[in-house]
Design a protein around this motif. Sequence first.
Motif, PDB file in Angstrom:
ATOM      1  N   SER A 159       0.844  -1.196   0.000  1.00 60.53           N
ATOM      2  CA  SER A 159       0.000   0.000   0.000  1.00 60.53           C
ATOM      3  C   SER A 159       0.880   1.247   0.000  1.00 60.53           C
ATOM      4  O   SER A 159       1.962   1.260   0.585  1.00 60.53           O
ATOM      5  CB  SER A 159      -0.890   0.020   1.247  1.00 60.53           C
ATOM      6  N   LYS A 160       0.399   2.296  -0.649  1.00 59.01           N
ATOM      7  CA  LYS A 160       1.155   3.544  -0.692  1.00 59.01           C
ATOM      8  C   LYS A 160       1.280   4.145   0.709  1.00 59.01           C
ATOM      9  O   LYS A 160       0.339   4.111   1.500  1.00 59.01           O
ATOM     10  CB  LYS A 160       0.470   4.569  -1.594  1.00 59.01           C
ATOM     11  N   SER A 161       2.454   4.677   0.986  1.00 57.43           N
ATOM     12  CA  SER A 161       2.677   5.404   2.235  1.00 57.43           C
ATOM     13  C   SER A 161       3.775   6.430   1.977  1.00 57.43           C
ATOM     14  O   SER A 161       4.963   6.099   2.001  1.00 57.43           O
ATOM     15  CB  SER A 161       3.087   4.466   3.375  1.00 57.43           C
ATOM     16  N   ILE A 162       3.377   7.658   1.698  1.00 56.47           N
ATOM     17  CA  ILE A 162       4.346   8.711   1.385  1.00 56.47           C
ATOM     18  C   ILE A 162       5.226   9.006   2.604  1.00 56.47           C
ATOM     19  O   ILE A 162       6.417   9.300   2.463  1.00 56.47           O
ATOM     20  CB  ILE A 162       3.627   9.994   0.930  1.00 56.47           C
ATOM     21  N   SER A 163       4.667   8.886   3.783  1.00 55.93           N
ATOM     22  CA  SER A 163       5.463   9.155   4.989  1.00 55.93           C
ATOM     23  C   SER A 163       6.575   8.113   5.149  1.00 55.93           C
ATOM     24  O   SER A 163       7.713   8.448   5.495  1.00 55.93           O
ATOM     25  CB  SER A 163       4.578   9.178   6.236  1.00 55.93           C
ATOM     26  N   LYS A 164       6.264   6.831   4.873  1.00 56.22           N
ATOM     27  CA  LYS A 164       7.296   5.793   4.942  1.00 56.22           C
ATOM     28  C   LYS A 164       8.337   6.007   3.849  1.00 56.22           C
ATOM     29  O   LYS A 164       9.540   5.812   4.073  1.00 56.22           O
ATOM     30  CB  LYS A 164       6.675   4.405   4.807  1.00 56.22           C
ATOM     31  N   ALA A 165       7.874   6.404   2.663  1.00 57.44           N
ATOM     32  CA  ALA A 165       8.802   6.668   1.562  1.00 57.44           C
ATOM     33  C   ALA A 165       9.781   7.766   1.952  1.00 57.44           C
ATOM     34  O   ALA A 165      10.996   7.636   1.756  1.00 57.44           O
ATOM     35  CB  ALA A 165       8.038   7.062   0.308  1.00 57.44           C
ATOM     36  N   PHE A 166       9.263   8.842   2.521  1.00 55.91           N
ATOM     37  CA  PHE A 166      10.115   9.962   2.924  1.00 55.91           C
ATOM     38  C   PHE A 166      11.147   9.514   3.952  1.00 55.91           C
ATOM     39  O   PHE A 166      12.339   9.851   3.832  1.00 55.91           O
ATOM     40  CB  PHE A 166       9.260  11.089   3.506  1.00 55.91           C
ATOM     41  N   GLN A 167      10.734   8.755   4.943  1.00 55.58           N
ATOM     42  CA  GLN A 167      11.654   8.307   5.986  1.00 55.58           C
ATOM     43  C   GLN A 167      12.769   7.442   5.404  1.00 55.58           C
ATOM     44  O   GLN A 167      13.941   7.570   5.785  1.00 55.58           O
ATOM     45  CB  GLN A 167      10.889   7.522   7.061  1.00 55.58           C
ATOM     46  N   LEU A 168      12.418   6.567   4.463  1.00 54.02           N
ATOM     47  CA  LEU A 168      13.418   5.689   3.848  1.00 54.02           C
ATOM     48  C   LEU A 168      14.350   6.473   2.939  1.00 54.02           C
ATOM     49  O   LEU A 168      15.563   6.226   2.921  1.00 54.02           O
ATOM     50  CB  LEU A 168      12.722   4.563   3.085  1.00 54.02           C
ATOM     51  N   TYR A 169      13.811   7.428   2.185  1.00 58.19           N
ATOM     52  CA  TYR A 169      14.667   8.275   1.350  1.00 58.19           C
ATOM     53  C   TYR A 169      15.658   9.048   2.216  1.00 58.19           C
ATOM     54  O   TYR A 169      16.838   9.147   1.884  1.00 58.19           O
ATOM     55  CB  TYR A 169      13.827   9.276   0.547  1.00 58.19           C
ATOM     56  N   ARG A 170      15.173   9.579   3.308  1.00 60.97           N
ATOM     57  CA  ARG A 170      16.038  10.364   4.180  1.00 60.97           C
ATOM     58  C   ARG A 170      17.144   9.492   4.781  1.00 60.97           C
ATOM     59  O   ARG A 170      18.310   9.895   4.831  1.00 60.97           O
ATOM     60  CB  ARG A 170      15.226  11.034   5.294  1.00 60.97           C
ATOM     61  N   ARG A 171      16.772   8.289   5.211  1.00 63.29           N
ATOM     62  CA  ARG A 171      17.758   7.391   5.807  1.00 63.29           C
ATOM     63  C   ARG A 171      18.833   7.023   4.783  1.00 63.29           C
ATOM     64  O   ARG A 171      20.029   7.011   5.088  1.00 63.29           O
ATOM     65  CB  ARG A 171      17.047   6.128   6.299  1.00 63.29           C
ATOM     66  N   SER A 172      18.402   6.726   3.562  1.00 63.14           N
ATOM     67  CA  SER A 172      19.340   6.344   2.510  1.00 63.14           C
ATOM     68  C   SER A 172      20.190   7.531   2.058  1.00 63.14           C
ATOM     69  O   SER A 172      21.391   7.402   1.828  1.00 63.14           O
ATOM     70  CB  SER A 172      18.565   5.763   1.315  1.00 63.14           C
TER      71      SER A 172
END
Length: 259
Positions: free
Chosen positions: A187-200
């Motif tokens: 399922s889409k989750s922009i908040s999870k995407a942002f957190q993972l992008y930031r971590r990477s």
Amino acid sequence: MASTLHVPRPRSVASSVKSVKSARSIRSTSPTSSNGNNKDEKDALRPYVDAIAKMFIRIREKGYNFSAVSDIIEEEIRLQKHEETQIFSWLSKNQNSAQNTTLLGFFYFQGTGTPIDKRKGFSLFLTAAKMDFFVAQDLVADCYGFGLGTSKNEDLSFMWYQKASLNGSVDGQFGLGYCYEAGIGTSKSISKAFQLYRRSAKKENRSAMFMLAQCYERGMGTTKDLEQAIHWYRKAKESGNSDAEEPLAELLLQTTNSD
């Protein structure tokens, strides 16, 4: 995937050549000579191939796509006055680690020292991924996500990005972030995407830097922040991601005109 999609995933191909020097760390050495002794050649090439494998892991984790990684490895082999077929042959005979299996798979995938065989390359990636090697897990996820060397399967792509991410892969975190952004296998989750992008991005993955900048520019999964967007576009550009050049210039112009 994203509006700036390249295959596999938004990574800059155009910048691959000019970023070769900064990505390389193997020092120039004299070419090896076996003098007809296979054991001598095996022993002489081992540290060199190990160094290529370490470089391969490092640049993949920094977000370089298949083409850019291949360019860097092939140039390094030429600079060291070795033959691609020589390195391929050594790897074929020394499949005693997940690292070597993955690198051999990449040689098949890109046609380095051997005709291109993406199916065989994928099979080797999968073998190493099942041995819990995080780089191979990330590559398998890419292959399933785009149908490269295997049938496209978004559920399996998401699963392998998850495994890679949990196993410490910086690039796997980026890929998992995109799955959450686009709803690939989950399922889409922009908040999870942002957190993972930031971590990477904080671990210097240049593809994640670009996507994180987009998040800040558009207010995706976080508060809109043009200063942070400029910061991460600039970091992405400095790391060799040419995709960041245009949006960075536009944002700098926009913020200058608004002053």
